[in-house]
Design an enzyme around this catalytic site. Structure first.
Site, PDB file in Angstrom:
ATOM      1  N   HIS A 191      21.599  49.336  46.442  1.00 43.02           N
ATOM      2  CA  HIS A 191      21.164  48.016  45.965  1.00 43.02           C
ATOM      3  C   HIS A 191      19.665  47.806  46.117  1.00 43.02           C
ATOM      4  O   HIS A 191      19.072  47.021  45.389  1.00 43.02           O
ATOM      5  CB  HIS A 191      22.008  46.914  46.606  1.00 43.02           C
ATOM      6  CG  HIS A 191      23.380  46.900  46.005  1.00 43.02           C
ATOM      7  ND1 HIS A 191      24.426  47.548  46.579  1.00 43.02           N
ATOM      8  CD2 HIS A 191      23.824  46.411  44.822  1.00 43.02           C
ATOM      9  CE1 HIS A 191      25.483  47.449  45.785  1.00 43.02           C
ATOM     10  NE2 HIS A 191      25.153  46.760  44.729  1.00 43.02           N
ATOM     11  N   CYS A 483      28.937  49.196  33.400  1.00 44.18           N
ATOM     12  CA  CYS A 483      27.902  48.331  33.970  1.00 44.18           C
ATOM     13  C   CYS A 483      27.207  48.961  35.167  1.00 44.18           C
ATOM     14  O   CYS A 483      26.389  48.337  35.811  1.00 44.18           O
ATOM     15  CB  CYS A 483      28.474  46.962  34.335  1.00 44.18           C
ATOM     16  SG  CYS A 483      29.752  47.050  35.588  1.00 44.18           S
TER      17      CYS A 483
HETATM   18  C1  PEP Z   1      28.959  49.751  40.388  1.00 41.44           C
HETATM   19  O1  PEP Z   1      29.504  50.010  41.454  1.00 41.44           O
HETATM   20  O2  PEP Z   1      28.674  50.616  39.522  1.00 41.44           O
HETATM   21  C2  PEP Z   1      28.588  48.368  40.050  1.00 41.44           C
HETATM   22  C3  PEP Z   1      28.131  48.065  38.852  1.00 41.44           C
HETATM   23  O3  PEP Z   1      28.689  47.426  41.013  1.00 41.44           O
HETATM   24  P1  PEP Z   1      27.681  47.310  42.270  1.00 41.44           P
HETATM   25  O4  PEP Z   1      26.503  48.189  41.978  1.00 41.44           O
HETATM   26  O5  PEP Z   1      27.315  45.886  42.395  1.00 41.44           O
HETATM   27  O6  PEP Z   1      28.517  47.809  43.404  1.00 41.44           O
END
Ligand code: PEP
Ligand code: MG
Length: 556
Positions: A191, A483
């Site tokens: 993140h 996504c």
């Molecule tokens: C993922 O895990 O690819 C996703 C889009 O969600 P996050 O990055 O918020 O875990």
């Protein structure tokens, strides 16, 4: 290992485009426990140091509160008040005069007594323990004359170096002050990386040795190549964010007219406005938990409605996929903290939290439905971290009962990918989260720099799993989105279209280059690229194979 300053050149993983150079500020992660020796020669004078130090900390926090709004402001104001708590200060002063402790040690011990009492009281008071420790560290740092732990206030534009940053820390970075970010840990889908991209800050993660560079005049950071070099002298601040100048007409489509919706990933109203400005056709992933990273208690339905409406407003009449809270592991929310777990990424996170705290999910769904009605956005909801078709069905039923018209799930756990047919049958749509799907497929933590290469979204094993989901989605006529960060890589996006994706969601900065890439290729080229990339041995081969398929026909 301390490097010779003039020659140091480190290599990490470039995760946010751009090149910047400037003086270095290193984030202090923890403060060591202050010693009880030597005893002060003049205990009265030593005790008199406590209050001004605490007042300086409180004033700084109050000044910072003035610069932000909402939850962050309330949190800083409360913390400022706690720093000046007369009971805490009186206790510390007493420890200096009665036990002859240095002021820093006295503050440390006084705070410990407080935290023990709070923990014993349980409930809301126990949740304050971390806040008291934060205050303690700030006052101790002030007394001994060092930077407090956490991201420091930057007096001038600097390159920020850290072991890793919590999402809440990264979200709070000021792009005008942070020229670049370099972390020793983290991977391309951590993140920290996602938020750095959203903020447009050049960033390099998994940069081993960066914490050992010592006192250097400056750093030159290349967020594209991952190279971090020590500047020979204190460099003038230069920033050049490389933007690929691309022409895209704003409608996601391949050259032969196959429609692929180009959507944005957002976590705040500011990001939503930026996404609309960048030409997003809608939102494919609204990470609602990003709104509450620093909230100490569950926001009311009204407060949630306001927050969600602000994000939906720029997309009235357009599709928006709101993901319900994905709390836990790397995105802890104070009001949904599970009991201590040995391995939080495999514990109670995402939808799993809702199995016991269904009330929280129901209130969130009510707020989402209200925000949809207020703004006129075409809202769908989806659940994070779904493992089985049964879980998917449970969520969809709950969402429908709350008045949601379209309910889907993320496929980001390998089990859900393996059972994609049944998961698709249970949901109105599925969206592939390649970030977590990679983490769980490769048993490679997204936040650990040493395994960053396994989280490369071009890994053939990951692509094969995504292809299984694509096959199931096509056979069950279930709309398929992607996504995860994979969707933000133009050529990989074409591969995903070849696998069957009908929408792609990414950080706003990637929309134009992905849109332009798709506009330049035929859908059969996308299919050929997928077919070529899947059976390869490693990410480099997969990239080459896809590129060959995507460029071959175009030059005809
Ligand atoms: C993922 O895990 O690819 C996703 C889009 O969600 P996050 O990055 O918020 O875990
Ligand atoms: Mg995820």
């Amino acid at each position: 290992m301390v490097q010779t300053m003039s020659s140091a050149r480190l290599k990490g993983v470039g995760v946010s485009t751009g090149r910047a150079s400037g003086p270095v500020v290193t984030v202090v992660h923890e403060l060591s426990e202050p010693s009880s020796l030597p005893a002060p020669a003049d205990p009265v004078a030593e005790a008199a140091r406590v209050r001004p130090a605490a007042e300086a900390v409180a004033a700084r926090l109050a000044a910072r509160a003035e610069t932000v709004a909402g939850n962050a402001r309330a949190l800083l104001e409360t913390t400022a008040a706690m720093a000046a708590d007369p009971a805490l200060l009186a206790q510390a002063e007493k420890l200096v005069s009665t036990r002859g402790l240095p002021a820093a040690r006295a503050v440390y011990e006084a705070a410990e007594t407080f935290t023990q009492a709070l923990a014993a009281a349980g409930g809301y008071l126990a949740e304050r323990v971390q806040d008291v420790r934060d205050i303690r560290d700030r006052i101790v740092a002030e007394l001994i004359g060092v930077e407090p732990p956490g991201v420091p206030e930057l007096a001038s534009p600097s390159v920020l170096v850290a072991r890793d940053l919590a999402p809440a820390d990264t979200a709070g970075l000021d792009p005008a002050k942070v020229l670049a970010l370099v972390t020793e840990q983290g991977g391309p889908t951590s993140h920290t990386a996602i938020l750095a991209r959203a903020l447009g800050i050049p960033a390099v993660v998994a940069c081993a040795g960066v914490l050992d560079i010592g006192d250097v005049p400056g750093l030159i950071v290349d967020g594209d190549t991952g190279v971090v070099e020590v500047a020979a002298k204190r460099v003038a601040v230069v920033t050049a964010v490389r933007q690929r100048r691309v022409e895209w007409n704003g409608v996601g489509s391949t050259a032969d007219g196959r429609r692929v919706k180009m959507l944005a990933n957002v976590g705040s109203a500011a990001e939503s406005v930026a996404a609309a400005g960048a030409g997003a056709e809608g939102i494919g992933l609204f990470r609602t938990e990003f709104c509450y990273l620093s909230a100490s208690s569950e926001p009311t339905v009204e407060a949630q409605t306001r927050a969600y409406s602000a994000v939906l407003a720029p997309f009235a009449g357009k599709p928006v996929v709101v993901r319900t809270l994905d709390a836990g592991a790397d995105k802890p929310l104070a009001f949904l903290e599970p009991d201590a777990e040995p391995n939080p990424a495999l514990g109670i996170r995402g939808l799993r939290v809702a199995f016991t705290r269904t009330d929280v999910l129901e209130r969130q769904l009510a707020a989402i439905v209200a925000a949809a009605a207020e703004t006129g956005a075409e809202v769908s909801v989806m659940a994070p971290m779904v493992a089985t078709a049964e879980e998917a069905a449970w969520f969809v039923e709950l969402a429908r009962a709350a008045g949601v018209e379209r309910a889907g799930v993320m496929v980001e756990i390998p089990a859900a990918a393996l059972a994609a047919r049944e998961v698709c049958q249970a949901a109105d749509f599925v969206s592939v989260g390649t970030n977590d799907l990679a983490q769980y497929t490769f048993a490679a933590d997204r936040q650990v720099g040493a395994v960053a290469a396994l989280n490369d979204p071009w890994q053939p094993a990951l692509l094969r799993l995504v292809a299984m989901i694509g096959k199931a989605a096509i056979e069950t006529a279930t709309p398929l989105g992607v996504c995860g960060e994979a969707a933000a890589d133009p050529q990989l996006a074409a591969v995903l279209v070849g696998i069957g994706a009908s929408s792609l969601s990414m950080n706003a900065g990637a929309l134009a280059s992905v849109g332009a890439e798709l506009a330049g290729v035929h859908s059969d080229q996308c299919q050929l690229a997928a077919k070529a990339a899947l059976p390869t041995r490693d990410p480099a081969q997969a990239r080459l194979a896809a590129r060959a398929a995507l460029t071959a026909k175009r030059s005809r």
